[in-house]
Design a protein around this motif. Structure first.
Motif, mmCIF file in Angstrom:
data_model
loop_
_atom_site.group_PDB
_atom_site.id
_atom_site.type_symbol
_atom_site.label_atom_id
_atom_site.label_comp_id
_atom_site.label_asym_id
_atom_site.label_seq_id
_atom_site.Cartn_x
_atom_site.Cartn_y
_atom_site.Cartn_z
ATOM 1 N N PRO A 139 4.058 9.366 4.699
ATOM 2 C CA PRO A 139 3.740 9.053 3.303
ATOM 3 C C PRO A 139 3.835 7.583 2.914
ATOM 4 O O PRO A 139 3.279 7.194 1.889
ATOM 5 C CB PRO A 139 4.771 9.871 2.521
ATOM 6 N N TRP A 140 4.538 6.714 3.666
ATOM 7 C CA TRP A 140 4.599 5.301 3.300
ATOM 8 C C TRP A 140 3.210 4.712 3.124
ATOM 9 O O TRP A 140 3.019 3.735 2.404
ATOM 10 C CB TRP A 140 5.371 4.487 4.350
ATOM 11 N N ARG A 141 2.199 5.344 3.758
ATOM 12 C CA ARG A 141 0.833 4.798 3.704
ATOM 13 C C ARG A 141 0.300 4.772 2.267
ATOM 14 O O ARG A 141 -0.543 3.953 1.927
ATOM 15 C CB ARG A 141 -0.092 5.636 4.590
ATOM 16 N N GLU A 142 0.811 5.701 1.416
ATOM 17 C CA GLU A 142 0.335 5.725 0.026
ATOM 18 C C GLU A 142 0.787 4.483 -0.737
ATOM 19 O O GLU A 142 0.137 4.057 -1.689
ATOM 20 C CB GLU A 142 0.831 6.998 -0.662
ATOM 21 N N LEU A 179 7.931 -1.637 6.657
ATOM 22 C CA LEU A 179 9.078 -2.477 7.039
ATOM 23 C C LEU A 179 10.083 -1.674 7.882
ATOM 24 O O LEU A 179 10.363 -0.510 7.590
ATOM 25 C CB LEU A 179 9.758 -3.036 5.792
ATOM 26 N N HIS A 180 10.587 -2.332 8.915
ATOM 27 C CA HIS A 180 11.523 -1.691 9.850
ATOM 28 C C HIS A 180 12.242 -2.766 10.655
ATOM 29 O O HIS A 180 11.853 -3.932 10.628
ATOM 30 C CB HIS A 180 10.764 -0.759 10.807
ATOM 31 N N GLN A 181 13.278 -2.346 11.369
ATOM 32 C CA GLN A 181 13.897 -3.192 12.395
ATOM 33 C C GLN A 181 13.498 -2.612 13.750
ATOM 34 O O GLN A 181 13.509 -1.385 13.928
ATOM 35 C CB GLN A 181 15.424 -3.144 12.282
ATOM 36 N N PRO A 217 9.929 5.539 13.043
ATOM 37 C CA PRO A 217 10.969 5.237 12.069
ATOM 38 C C PRO A 217 10.633 4.028 11.208
ATOM 39 O O PRO A 217 10.010 3.079 11.696
ATOM 40 C CB PRO A 217 12.202 4.944 12.932
ATOM 41 N N HIS A 218 11.029 4.080 9.932
ATOM 42 C CA HIS A 218 10.801 2.933 9.047
ATOM 43 C C HIS A 218 11.805 2.992 7.909
ATOM 44 O O HIS A 218 12.486 4.020 7.713
ATOM 45 C CB HIS A 218 9.364 2.908 8.522
ATOM 46 N N VAL A 276 10.405 2.843 1.429
ATOM 47 C CA VAL A 276 9.477 1.861 0.847
ATOM 48 C C VAL A 276 9.865 1.445 -0.568
ATOM 49 O O VAL A 276 9.435 0.401 -1.051
ATOM 50 C CB VAL A 276 8.014 2.381 0.843
ATOM 51 N N ASP A 277 10.707 2.258 -1.256
ATOM 52 C CA ASP A 277 11.101 1.852 -2.609
ATOM 53 C C ASP A 277 12.187 0.770 -2.570
ATOM 54 O O ASP A 277 12.315 -0.017 -3.499
ATOM 55 C CB ASP A 277 11.570 3.082 -3.422
ATOM 56 N N ARG A 278 12.970 0.711 -1.501
ATOM 57 C CA ARG A 278 14.052 -0.294 -1.413
ATOM 58 C C ARG A 278 13.641 -1.517 -0.606
ATOM 59 O O ARG A 278 14.168 -2.614 -0.820
ATOM 60 C CB ARG A 278 15.295 0.337 -0.803
ATOM 61 N N TYR A 279 12.743 -1.357 0.332
ATOM 62 C CA TYR A 279 12.327 -2.477 1.190
ATOM 63 C C TYR A 279 10.822 -2.645 1.002
ATOM 64 O O TYR A 279 10.037 -1.833 1.493
ATOM 65 C CB TYR A 279 12.688 -2.188 2.646
ATOM 66 N N ARG A 280 10.441 -3.694 0.249
ATOM 67 C CA ARG A 280 9.046 -3.803 -0.199
ATOM 68 C C ARG A 280 8.355 -4.997 0.453
ATOM 69 O O ARG A 280 8.949 -6.076 0.584
ATOM 70 C CB ARG A 280 9.010 -3.957 -1.724
#
Ligand code: AKG
Length: 260
Positions: A54-57, A124-126, A176-177, A180-184
């Protein structure tokens, strides 16, 4: 300074968790490596490697989501002598040694090729979420085969956050990622680069990239290098030796059980 980093560059990396070094590979080297990629592409590429979920949205419109795609190839150095030799090129490896050295072990290589207009973003990810290590003595070197201006979906970082260490990532049926609401993406620094540039980053640095909105390919190859004394905890290539491309492998109990 030849192939070495200066004190300002090393300090920038320590503070921000990444470093952009322009013009490491000359035009001819990039051309030869790029031509070799054409053969690797046709033979070994995964043509549907875009990350799902869903991050794609958050990152793309509905139409962009329908089209978005990514080509990926792992460990090209196992398929091509040219790419194998590139992993030990002193222009690259001497600089890595300035960040984690003096001993340097190759962990993996991965190509991320974003096609024109449809090249998929990365949330966004490490990279620690993919190949966790006990210490931050692990550098990803992003070798740019094409120009990557901002609108081509260049790499982007949250500076300094590597100092907080590994974070918990969302996991499930996809890569893993971070939430998206906290890391923009809006809070990241874009690092546009030219073909031949290398962008180094620590495996605890938060990063990602946007859609390729240009009409050109954006090919970036990631070389992962670690201090051979930095034990891997989890993930890709766990317990596997990589080639030592500089210095020597120490014999220490923490590395017992690794295999070729
Ligand atoms: O190639 C990109 O744009 C991002 C790559 C990335 O996130 C990674 O190599 O971990």
């Amino acid at each position: 300074m030849g192939n070495r980093l200066n004190e300002d560059q090393k300090a920038f990396y320590r503070q921000n968790g990444y470093l952009h070094v322009p013009g490491v590979f000359d035009r001819r080297t990039v051309q030869v490596l790029g031509d070799e990629l054409d053969w690797i592409f046709e033979t070994w590429a995964d043509h549907d490697a875009a990350w799902r979920r869903p991050w794609r949205e958050t990152y793309m419109t509905e139409e962009e989501r329908r089209e978005a795609n990514l080509l990926a190839i792992n460990d090209m150095h196992l398929h091509s002598d040219l790419w194998n030799r590139a992993t030990a090129d002193p222009r690259l490896v001497d600089r890595v040694a300035d960040l984690i050295g003096p001993h340097v072990e190759l962990h993996h290589t991965t190509l991320h090729a974003k096609p024109p207009e449809t090249g998929s973003p990365f949330p966004l990810h490490q990279d620690n979420a993919f190949f966790a290590h006990a210490q931050p003595l692990y550098v990803d070197a992003l070798v740019h085969i094409d120009d990557a201006p901002e609108d081509a979906g260049c790499i982007r970082f949250i500076p300094g956050i590597h100092l907080d260490g590994p974070l918990v990532h969302l996991r499930g049926d996809g890569a893993p990622h971070l939430p998206v609401d906290r890391y923009r993406l809006a809070d990241t620094v874009a690092v546009p680069a030219r073909a031949g540039d290398i962008v180094f980053s620590c495996l605890w640095t938060i990063h990602g990239s946007d859609l390729n909105r240009t009409n050109a390919w954006r090919r970036v190859v990631r070389f992962g290098y670690r201090d051979p004394a930095n034990p891997q905890i989890d993930g890709f290539a766990l317990n596997q030796y990589g080639c030592i491309v500089r210095g020597r492998r120490p014999k220490i109990p923490a590395l017992a059980g690794m295999v070729r």
